[in-house]
Enzyme design. Structure first.
Site, PDB file in Angstrom:
ATOM      1  N   HIS A  11      -4.313  10.862   2.081  1.00 55.83           N
ATOM      2  CA  HIS A  11      -5.631  10.720   1.455  1.00 55.83           C
ATOM      3  C   HIS A  11      -5.342  10.627  -0.035  1.00 55.83           C
ATOM      4  O   HIS A  11      -4.552  11.411  -0.563  1.00 55.83           O
ATOM      5  CB  HIS A  11      -6.531  11.931   1.732  1.00 55.83           C
ATOM      6  CG  HIS A  11      -7.725  11.983   0.820  1.00 55.83           C
ATOM      7  ND1 HIS A  11      -8.796  11.124   0.965  1.00 55.83           N
ATOM      8  CD2 HIS A  11      -7.991  12.749  -0.262  1.00 55.83           C
ATOM      9  CE1 HIS A  11      -9.686  11.390   0.004  1.00 55.83           C
ATOM     10  NE2 HIS A  11      -9.216  12.365  -0.743  1.00 55.83           N
ATOM     11  N   CYS A  15     -10.104   5.674   1.983  1.00 56.20           N
ATOM     12  CA  CYS A  15      -9.884   6.241   0.649  1.00 56.20           C
ATOM     13  C   CYS A  15      -8.765   5.526  -0.100  1.00 56.20           C
ATOM     14  O   CYS A  15      -8.839   5.356  -1.324  1.00 56.20           O
ATOM     15  CB  CYS A  15      -9.573   7.733   0.763  1.00 56.20           C
ATOM     16  SG  CYS A  15      -8.126   8.082   1.788  1.00 56.20           S
TER      17      CYS A  15
END
Length: 168
Positions: A38, A108
């Site tokens: 992430h 993301c």
């Protein structure tokens, strides 16, 4: 003529698996993965990221993910905070609405890559952006794709950058 102000741009990298990917990927996928990444962009004293809730921000390291596993220096930008927030508002109304989130194709890391290029002209590291295709290139990844496609990730602890009325 006065030189422009330069603002540092950092990529915060988090391993969502907390080390499990490194240990289990050889068994499950038949190849070594170092993490399930992430990412977010830190600029103008805030951390900006994209998830199923759209574009959000928080103080650096302020999500429940805690401090990042690593920080990559992406470079510097001349883009002011005001222009950057206008850009994010535009992204939040077009390419990066919450409902556009997809774990493999629009996540993301896609957001961080787009924003890094806008701010600095540089992409984020390919080991991050290539991860979905690496997972999907395995039989286990293909078998899990229907389940994984249904996953919506929104790191808790941020606040929305782009509100429904378009105001930041």
């Amino acid at each position: 003529m006065e030189p422009p102000n330069l603002y540092p741009v950092k990529l915060y990298v988090y391993d969502l698996s907390k080390g499990l990917a490194r240990r289990l990927s050889p068994i499950m996928l038949g190849k070594q993965l170092e993490g399930i990444w992430h990412t977010s962009i830190v600029v103008h004293k805030d951390e900006f990221f994209f998830g199923s809730g759209g574009i959000s921000s928080c103080p650096p390291g302020g999500t429940l993910l805690g401090p990042p596993d690593s920080v990559v220096d992406v470079g510097s930008t001349e883009v002011t905070e005001e222009i950057f927030l206008e850009y994010l508002s535009s992204l939040g109304e077009s390419l990066f609405r919450g409902e556009a989130y997809n774990l493999f194709e629009h996540n993301c890391n896609t957001f961080s890559n787009e924003v890094a290029q806008f701010l600095t002209g540089r992409k984020i590291p390919s080991y991050i952006t290539d991860l979905p295709s690496e997972v999907l290139s395995t039989p286990f990844g293909q078998a899990l794709r229907p389940l994984l496609d249904s996953i919506q990730i929104q790191p808790p602890g941020g606040s929305s950058v782009c509100r429904p009325n378009g105001q930041s």
